[in-house]
Write a protein that holds these residues in place. Structure first.
Motif, PDB file in Angstrom:
ATOM      1  N   ARG A  67       0.969  -1.199  -0.001  1.00 36.05           N
ATOM      2  CA  ARG A  67      -0.005   0.200  -0.059  1.00 36.05           C
ATOM      3  C   ARG A  67       0.858   1.259  -0.194  1.00 36.05           C
ATOM      4  NH1 ARG A  67      -3.173  -1.670   5.231  1.00 36.05           N
ATOM      5  NH2 ARG A  67      -1.419  -2.830   5.433  1.00 36.05           N
ATOM      6  N   HIS A 115       2.673   4.530   1.289  1.00 38.55           N
ATOM      7  CA  HIS A 115       3.336   4.548   2.745  1.00 38.55           C
ATOM      8  C   HIS A 115       2.252   5.886   3.426  1.00 38.55           C
ATOM      9  CE1 HIS A 115       5.535   5.591   6.205  1.00 38.55           C
ATOM     10  NE2 HIS A 115       6.100   4.423   6.045  1.00 38.55           N
ATOM     11  N   SER A 116       1.755   5.470   4.613  1.00 34.75           N
ATOM     12  CA  SER A 116       0.990   6.480   5.279  1.00 34.75           C
ATOM     13  C   SER A 116       1.702   7.732   5.427  1.00 34.75           C
ATOM     14  CB  SER A 116       0.664   5.804   6.577  1.00 34.75           C
ATOM     15  OG  SER A 116       1.921   5.702   7.456  1.00 34.75           O
ATOM     16  N   ARG A 117       3.111   7.817   5.553  1.00 37.86           N
ATOM     17  CA  ARG A 117       3.688   9.457   5.790  1.00 37.86           C
ATOM     18  C   ARG A 117       3.715  10.268   4.531  1.00 37.86           C
ATOM     19  NH1 ARG A 117       5.906  10.863  10.315  1.00 37.86           N
ATOM     20  NH2 ARG A 117       4.931  10.098  12.225  1.00 37.86           N
TER      21      ARG A 117
END
Lengths: 150, 267
Positions: free
Chosen positions: B249, B251-253
């Protein structure tokens, strides 16, 4: 994601801490004892060549370790994988290990220089090395607790 | 005067190249130009201007600038990259690219080789009669200056790897080379503190050796920072790259949503 991070991060956080710990201990040694107190000597004329090589290596490695350790922390923060306790434990281990190496091998065996001159040296040596062992023990304890929490 | 003329010519060529890029609409960071300009001035001043301190101390300040600080600033200006982008296709550009990518250049910027040429050269200079000889023969003195500058540039390129090269060497090899070269530099400085070259009166040799020891630290830290920042930037590029192969997925950041994937999953 969480499993991937816990597999990756504590080890890296510890190593980043160890590098920073070695660097900070070497830096404090240089500024406090060489530059501020003038207890240590730049060179005391009784050091064999191998002592100079060891000093040069750790002197150069200390700066490099600090820079690399700090950038590793920045990288771990960016990946949201920094473990503060693992980092702290690593710093204590690194600082203690350098202090102990400096106090035993470099000062005593390689006779790089002494902690202070024209004084009874034994109390200085004992303080130096006992502090090193305490740093190592506290570091190991922090990491053990951190390991149990996971 | 030759040094100032060479520095002026180098900076003029650099600015001409940067202007050509700008005119055709390509970006060229003014920070690189500033870095190159300061580096060129620094090298010229180190060779031609009178420097403070006793004779040995002044000599050490000169070598720190010429062999470490100026090369770092010159290399960070990326003159080869600029030249390759500014030169029109033709013999000159092909020649430059061929040289930069040649086996000989690859050998010279292999980190241990560059370090041996750089710090090894210093050991030979100070621990053999060469140092005394340079004081009697001006041409030998000039050659040593040239070697110090060129070896410094080679070592900086080898550690930082900012120019187009034949090989990319690992960060572990470059880092280890930097530490070992720093150690060899520190040991040489202390050895000069103990037994300075003949002909200097105290406390000049001690001051000079300490200038070399701590001045070398500044250069080592600067090189380590460049190495570390480039590693960090490479990691950032890898994070932003879509992780197609692993099917991961975003990356959240990074905050860059790749829209098609989530909507499909929701359906």
């Amino acid at each position: 994601m969480a499993s991937e991070e816990s597999a990756l991060s504590p080890g890296r956080s510890i190593w980043a801490g160890v590098l920073i710990g070695v660097g900070v201990a070497a830096f404090l040694d240089e500024t406090v004892f060489h530059q501020l107190l003038h207890w240590h000597h730049f060179y005391d004329r009784s050091t064999p060549a191998v002592g100079l090589v060891s000093d040069g290596l750790f002197h150069a490695f200390g700066w490099f370790a600090t820079v690399i350790g700090l950038i590793m922390v920045a990288d771990l923060v960016r990946r949201s994988g920094l473990s503060g306790r693992a980092l702290a434990g690593g710093v204590l281990l690194g600082a203690g290990a350098f202090q102990l190496y400096d106090g035993t091998i470099q000062h005593k065996i390689l006779r790089l220089h002494q902690i202070r001159y024209h004084v009874e040296i034994a109390p200085y040596d004992w303080s130096w090395n006992v502090i090193a062992v305490i740093l190592l023990l506290v570091g190991a304890w922090v990491l053990r607790r951190e390991g149990r929490r996971r | 005067m030759t040094a100032y003329a060479a520095a002026l010519a180098a900076v003029a060529l650099y600015i001409a190249g940067a202007l050509r890029l700008r005119r055709r609409g390509d970006a060229w960071s003014p920070w690189r130009a500033l870095s190159f300009g300061v580096g060129a001035c620094g090298a010229a001043v180190a060779v031609a201007a009178p420097l403070p301190g006793g004779a040995f101390t002044a000599h050490m300040v000169q070598h720190l600038i010429l062999g470490m600080y100026a090369p770092l600033l010159l290399v960070l200006g990326r003159p080869i990259t600029l030249a390759l982008r500014a030169l029109p296709p033709g013999r000159v550009r092909r020649g430059l690219l061929g040289t930069a990518r040649s086996r000989a250049a690859a050998f010279l910027v292999f980190p241990p080789v560059a370090a041996a040429l750089d710090v090894g050269g210093l050991w030979i200079l100070y621990r053999t009669p060469l140092f005394a000889a340079t004081h009697e023969r001006p041409w030998a003195h000039a050659l040593v200056h040239l070697h110090v500058l060129l070896a410094g540039v080679l070592f900086t390129v080898a550690v930082c790897q900012v120019e187009p090269l034949r090989h990319r060497y690992s960060i572990a090899l470059r880092g280890a080379t930097l530490v070992l070269a720093g150690a060899a530099h520190a040991v040489l400085a202390k050895s000069l503190w103990v037994t300075p070259p003949p002909g200097f009166s105290a406390p000049d040799p001690h001051t000079g050796a300490e200038v070399m020891y701590y001045g070398g630290d500044v250069a080592e830290i600067a090189l380590a920072v460049v190495l570390a920042l480039r590693w960090y930037a490479a990691g950032g590029r890898a994070l932003r790259r879509p992780a197609r192969s692993s099917g991961g997925r975003p990356h959240s950041r990074t905050g860059r949503a790749r829209t098609p994937l989530p909507t499909k999953l929701e359906r």
